[in-house]
Write an enzyme that holds these catalytic residues in place. Structure first.
Site, PDB file in Angstrom:
ATOM      1  N   ASP A 128      -5.728   8.921   9.893  1.00 25.20           N
ATOM      2  CA  ASP A 128      -4.317   8.654  10.155  1.00 25.20           C
ATOM      3  C   ASP A 128      -3.901   9.126  11.541  1.00 25.20           C
ATOM      4  O   ASP A 128      -4.238  10.235  11.967  1.00 25.20           O
ATOM      5  CB  ASP A 128      -3.434   9.352   9.114  1.00 25.20           C
ATOM      6  N   TYR A 170     -10.687  -4.547   3.737  1.00 28.64           N
ATOM      7  CA  TYR A 170      -9.746  -4.079   4.753  1.00 28.64           C
ATOM      8  C   TYR A 170     -10.533  -3.900   6.043  1.00 28.64           C
ATOM      9  O   TYR A 170     -11.355  -2.990   6.160  1.00 28.64           O
ATOM     10  CB  TYR A 170      -9.127  -2.758   4.293  1.00 28.64           C
ATOM     11  N   GLU A 176       0.861  -1.177   0.000  1.00 32.55           N
ATOM     12  CA  GLU A 176       0.000   0.000   0.000  1.00 32.55           C
ATOM     13  C   GLU A 176       0.898   1.227   0.000  1.00 32.55           C
ATOM     14  O   GLU A 176       1.801   1.339   0.834  1.00 32.55           O
ATOM     15  CB  GLU A 176      -0.909   0.025   1.232  1.00 32.55           C
TER      16      GLU A 176
END
Length: 277
Positions: free
Chosen positions: A61, A176, A50
């Protein structure tokens, strides 16, 4: 025709082991160092890569990846440079799947059709765009799928059975699963809870399920790997980069620090279940 991502998971299933998926931020700590690390990842044990698209205002994040994105942006990284890095990688590696991960804004500014075409030409295999929910599939997901790019969606601990079918509807390549409620690198995942969550997702889809957010050690990678089809590691690798920097710049030990960790994680993923030992 199958994609590199689908081919890789098929071969790993035949081997009887989970995937190690590694995340790096494009351009961190600089373009050349980032490329050198990326090019060496497959030999160190990474099965899929990734590559983060730096963005100034990320939502999911944690601090480590936020700082990596800022280092990259301050160093002049752009989406065009990121795509050029993928194309350069493809000159030496035609097999390892590459997934671009990030946010929609840079893609929107680039132009969706132009971006999809450029990504395919560079050798990108899939996209993870964390701020585009299923209700916005017309924006990027469907155009990407139509051109042969996998579009990988995130499922979370709060994605209930009512919401899950919508999340999975146009997902391809793999799912995911975000193992914690929160930002990247914030906490360690609970392998028992992850196993139950993966089993629930698999009742709704035949796609592989990879688990990320919080995996840092070979032992964690082993436990999560035996509960899922793949393990995603990002913040720990970014942390290995950051720990070697001097005044924000790469040092002779930067590349090897990352690769040493990848080798250890790969050993953990490939080992028999430590919980059963």
């Amino acid at each position: 025709m199958t994609t590199r991502i689908e081919d890789r998971f098929a071969s790993l299933k035949a081997e009887g082991r989970p995937a190690l998926v590694t995340f790096l931020m494009a351009g961190d700590p600089d373009g050349e160092t980032a490329f050198d690390i990326m090019a060496a990842l497959p030999a160190a044990g990474s099965d899929l890569i990734e590559l983060g698209m730096p963005f100034s205002d990320p939502m999911a994040d944690g601090p480590a990846i936020q700082k990596a994105g800022l280092r990259a942006l301050n160093g002049g990284e752009t989406l065009r440079k990121t795509l050029a890095t993928v194309a350069r990688f493809r000159q030496g590696d035609q097999a390892t799947p590459i997934i671009l991960m990030g946010y929609f804004n840079p893609i929107y500014v680039y132009g969706v059709d132009a971006f999809v075409a450029a990504a395919l030409a560079a050798g990108v295999d899939g996209l993870i765009v964390v701020d585009l929910p299923p209700e916005m599939d017309d924006e990027l997901c469907l155009p990407a799928l139509a051109q042969g790019l996998n579009f990988i969606r995130l499922a979370t601990p709060t994605t209930d059975d009512k919401r899950l079918p919508a999340v999975l509807a146009n997902t391809s390549g793999f799912v995911y699963y975000v193992s914690i409620t929160g930002i990247t690198g914030a906490a360690a995942p609970d392998a028992g809870k992850v196993g139950a969550a993966v089993a629930r997702i698999k009742r709704h889809t035949d796609l592989p399920v990879c688990v990320g957010f919080g995996v840092r050690t070979p032992e964690q990678a082993n436990a999560i790997g035996h509960a899922a089809d793949g393990v995603v590691v990002g913040s720990a690798l970014i942390g290995a980069i950051e720990a070697t920097l001097e005044e924000g710049r790469a040092t002779p030990g930067t590349k090897e620090a990352v690769l040493d960790l990848v080798r250890a994680l790969a050993s953990g993923v490939r080992a028999p279940s430590l919980a059963e030992a």
